[in-house]
Design a protein around this motif. Structure first.
Motif, PDB file in Angstrom:
ATOM      1  N   VAL A 116     -17.005  50.439  38.998  1.00 60.79           N
ATOM      2  CA  VAL A 116     -18.210  50.436  38.154  1.00 60.79           C
ATOM      3  C   VAL A 116     -19.473  50.471  39.013  1.00 60.79           C
ATOM      4  N   TYR A 117     -19.496  49.637  40.065  1.00 62.86           N
ATOM      5  CA  TYR A 117     -20.705  49.563  40.901  1.00 62.86           C
ATOM      6  C   TYR A 117     -20.798  50.730  41.882  1.00 62.86           C
ATOM      7  N   GLY A 181     -23.244  37.346  54.767  1.00 57.43           N
ATOM      8  CA  GLY A 181     -24.373  38.226  54.483  1.00 57.43           C
ATOM      9  C   GLY A 181     -24.951  38.011  53.091  1.00 57.43           C
ATOM     10  N   ILE A 182     -24.070  37.957  52.074  1.00 57.19           N
ATOM     11  CA  ILE A 182     -24.554  37.769  50.699  1.00 57.19           C
ATOM     12  C   ILE A 182     -25.119  36.361  50.511  1.00 57.19           C
ATOM     13  N   ALA A 183     -24.484  35.362  51.157  1.00 51.73           N
ATOM     14  CA  ALA A 183     -24.960  33.978  51.046  1.00 51.73           C
ATOM     15  C   ALA A 183     -26.390  33.860  51.569  1.00 51.73           C
ATOM     16  N   PHE A 306     -27.171  40.873  39.064  1.00 52.29           N
ATOM     17  CA  PHE A 306     -27.333  42.101  39.857  1.00 52.29           C
ATOM     18  C   PHE A 306     -28.266  43.084  39.150  1.00 52.29           C
ATOM     19  N   ASP A 307     -28.157  43.159  37.823  1.00 46.71           N
ATOM     20  CA  ASP A 307     -29.017  44.059  37.050  1.00 46.71           C
ATOM     21  C   ASP A 307     -30.475  43.621  37.144  1.00 46.71           C
ATOM     22  N   ALA A 308     -30.707  42.306  37.132  1.00 44.06           N
ATOM     23  CA  ALA A 308     -32.074  41.781  37.215  1.00 44.06           C
ATOM     24  C   ALA A 308     -32.695  42.016  38.590  1.00 44.06           C
ATOM     25  N   MET A 309     -31.866  42.250  39.609  1.00 40.35           N
ATOM     26  CA  MET A 309     -32.371  42.508  40.967  1.00 40.35           C
ATOM     27  C   MET A 309     -32.952  43.913  41.111  1.00 40.35           C
ATOM     28  N   THR A 314     -27.449  47.008  42.709  1.00 35.85           N
ATOM     29  CA  THR A 314     -26.273  47.889  42.736  1.00 35.85           C
ATOM     30  C   THR A 314     -25.561  47.793  44.073  1.00 35.85           C
ATOM     31  N   VAL A 315     -26.339  47.794  45.147  1.00 37.83           N
ATOM     32  CA  VAL A 315     -25.763  47.684  46.496  1.00 37.83           C
ATOM     33  C   VAL A 315     -25.082  46.331  46.673  1.00 37.83           C
ATOM     34  N   ILE A 316     -25.775  45.255  46.259  1.00 32.92           N
ATOM     35  CA  ILE A 316     -25.208  43.917  46.373  1.00 32.92           C
ATOM     36  C   ILE A 316     -23.943  43.809  45.512  1.00 32.92           C
ATOM     37  N   GLY A 317     -23.975  44.437  44.341  1.00 34.26           N
ATOM     38  CA  GLY A 317     -22.804  44.416  43.458  1.00 34.26           C
ATOM     39  C   GLY A 317     -21.599  45.076  44.104  1.00 34.26           C
TER      40      GLY A 317
END
Length: 467
Positions: A116-117, A181-183, A306-309, A314-317
Motif C-alpha cells: 500500500v505504501y 532511525g524512526i525512533a 503518516f497521512d497527517a505528516m 509515505t516514506v516513513i510508512g
C-alpha cells in the motif's frame, strides 16, 4: 538424528542473532507499544525490565541450556531427561503448531501495508474502515498470507546455516538501523491541532517514559504486572520449544551466559525503541486518545499519523512497514523452524521434505484463519472475560492458556525433579562462569512457579469466577 543432518549455528553471533530474531518480532513492535501506552508508560517499562532481568532470564537459560545439553528439539528433550515427563515436550510442540496457524495471517496483513505504501496509497489506508474492509474480504488476505508464508518456508527450507542463520545476520542489523532511525525521527515531530494545541515528540517521549501513578490501585497494578508477564512470553519466545530447538544447534564452546545476556539486551532494547518510535508519533498527531486504540494501533492509528505528516509520511510508512515485515519474518521463521526440527526427529525425514509438508499444512490452516473474518465469523466469550473470533481464539489457547501452563510445569520439572544444578552445569560446561546462578536457582524453584500459577489461573478465568 545426528548433528550433521540436523545442522548447527556456526558460532555465538549466529546463534544470538537468530535467537534475537525470534524474540524481536511483531510482539515488540506491535504489542509492546500499545501495552505501554495503556499501562501508564514508565510504570509498565520499569515492571517489564525487572521481569526480563529475573523471570525472562530464568526461562531463557532453562530452554537454551536444556536444548544444548540434550541436543534435541523440545518434542524429545524432556523425555530424554525423564521419560515420564515426555508429555511436556508434546505439549510444548502444540504451541508453535497453533501459533503457525495465524502468525502468517498477521504477516500477510503487514505485507499488504508494505505494498500500500510502496504504491503511494497510504492516504487510502488512513481512511476509517480500511483495515476492517481488507481483513474481511475473501481473497486479498489469503493472497498476502501465502506470499509471506512462501518467504518463511524458503528460509527454513534452506537449513540452519544457509537459511535461518544467514537470514538473521542479514535482516537483524538492518532492522535495528530502521528502528533507531524512526525512533529518532519521532522525537523531532510537532503538530498544532484545530484547537490550537501544539504537541511535540519530546512531550510524547515524556508520556512514554514518566510513570503515570494517577489512580493507581492494587487491582490496576496487578493488571499491569500480568500484561508485562504476558508480553514477556510473547516477546522472548520462551516455553514454546523455540529456544530449546535453537539451543540444540549451539556448539559446546559458546558462552551461554553471555549469549543470554545479549538476547535480553537485543529484545528489550528493540521493544523500548519500538515504543519510542510509535508512542511519541501517535501522541503528536492524535493525543492521548490515539494511544488508546490498543491492538489496532499500527494498522489503524499509525496510517492516520503518516497521512497527517504529508508527503514525508509515505516514506516513513514504507520504512516502518518494511521494518515490521522483517520483524514478523524472523519470528515466523523461528516458529516454523521449531516445527520442522521436531518433525525431522519424529519421522526421521529430510529437512526439505518436512519443510514442504509443514508449509503446505500451515497454508491450509492459515486460509481457515483468514475465513474467520468472513465465512467462518463468530464471537466466543473467553474464560478471561474477552470476546474472540477464530484468530483470537488460537492466540488465547497458545499464548494465554498453554504457555503459562507449560512454563509452570517446566519450573516444577527443573526446580524440583532434575534440580537447578542440572541447568547450571550445562551453563558452565564451556568453562565460562554463570554469574547469576544463585538468582537462577531461587527463581526457578520458588518465584517462577508461584507467578506462573497466578498467570495461568488468571488466564483460565479463575479470578473472574471468584471476583
Amino acid at each position: 538424528m545426528d548433528a550433521k543432518k540436523k545442522g548447527n549455528f556456526t558460532g555465538s553471533i549466529g546463534f544470538v542473532l537468530a535467537a534475537a530474531g525470534s524474540a524481536v518480532g511483531v510482539g515488540n513492535i506491535w504489542r509492546f507499544p500499545y501495552l505501554a501506552a495503556q499501562d501508564g508508560g514508565g510504570l509498565f517499562l520499569v515492571i517489564y525490565l525487572v521481569l526480563v532481568l529475573t523471570f525472562g532470564f530464568t526461562l531463557l537459560a532453562t530452554d537454551i541450556a536444556m536444548g544444548r545439553r540434550t541436543k534435541k528439539s523440545a518434542f524429545h528433550a524432556f523425555a530424554s531427561i525423564r521419560p515420564k515427563w515426555g508429555f511436556l515436550g508434546k505439549l510444548t510442540f502444540l504451541v508453535p503448531a497453533i501459533i503457525m496457524t495465524y502468525y502468517s495471517v498477521i504477516g500477510g496483513w503487514i505485507t499488504k501495508y508494505v505494498l500500500v505504501y510502496v504504491t503511494g496509497e497510504g492516504k487510502a489506508a488512513a481512511q476509517d474502515g480500511y483495515f476492517t474492509s481488507f481483513i474481511t474480504s475473501k481473497v486479498s488476505p489469503i493472497v498476502f498470507m501465502l506470499l509471506f508464508l512462501a518467504v518463511t518456508s524458503f528460509v527454513v527450507y534452506c537449513g540452519v546455516e544457509d537459511g535461518v542463520e544467514k537470514f538473521s545476520k542479514l535482516v537483524m542489523p538492518g532492522l535495528i538501523v530502521l528502528i533507531v532511525g524512526i525512533a529518532v525521527f519521532s522525537l523531532t515531530l510537532h503538530h498544532t491541532d484545530e484547537s490550537g494545541v501544539t504537541r511535540t515528540g519530546l512531550q510524547g517521549l515524556g508520556v512514554y517514559l514518566i510513570p503515570d501513578l494517577t489512580g493507581l490501585t492494587f487491582s490496576r497494578f496487578s493488571k499491569i504486572l500480568l500484561d508485562a508477564m504476558s508480553q514477556l512470553f510473547f516477546s522472548l519466545s520462551v516455553s514454546m520449544g523455540i529456544m530449546i530447538t535453537y539451543g540444540s544447534y549451539v556448539k559446546k564452546d559458546v558462552n551461554l551466559s553471555r549469549s543470554i545476556g545479549q538476547i535480553e539486551l537485543f529484545d528489550t532494547g528493540v521493544a523500548f525503541l519500538a515504543g519510542m518510535m510509535v508512542i511519541p508519533a501517535v501522541y503528536v498527531f492524535a493525543g492521548t486518545e490515539g494511544m488508546a486504540s490498543g491492538p489496532s494501533l499500527i494498522f489503524v492509528s499509525l496510517p492516520k499519523v503518516f497521512d497527517a505528516m504529508g508527503s514525508v509520511g509515505t516514506v516513513i510508512g514504507i520504512v516502518f512497514f518494511v521494518m515490521v515485515a522483517f520483524a514478523a519474518l524472523t519470528s515466523c521463521v523461528s516458529v516454523m523452524e521449531t516445527l520442522v526440527a521436531n518433525c525431522m526427529e519424529l519421522f526421521s525425514a529430510s529437512r526439505k521434505k518436512v519443510s514442504l509438508v509443514i508449509g503446505a499444512i500451515s497454508a491450509v490452516a492459515a486460509v481457515i484463519i483468514c475465513m474467520g473474518y468472513n465465512v467462518l465469523y463468530f464471537e466466543l466469550p473467553l474464560p478471561n472475560g474477552q470476546t474472540a473470533q477464530l484468530l483470537d481464539l488460537m492466540d488465547y489457547i497458545s499464548n494465554s492458556f498453554l504457555l503459562p501452563f507449560i512454563c509452570l510445569l517446566t519450573c516444577i520439572f527443573v526446580g524440583w525433579v532434575i534440580k537447578p544444578q542440572w541447568i547450571i552445569d550445562e551453563m558452565e560446561s564451556s568453562g565460562h562462569k554463570f554469574g547469576r546462578k544463585k538468582l537462577y536457582a531461587f527463581m526457578i524453584r520458588y518465584v517462577a512457579p508461584v507467578i506462573m500459577a497466578i498467570v495461568f489461573l488468571q488466564s483460565a478465568g479463575f479470578f473472574q469466577i471468584f471476583s
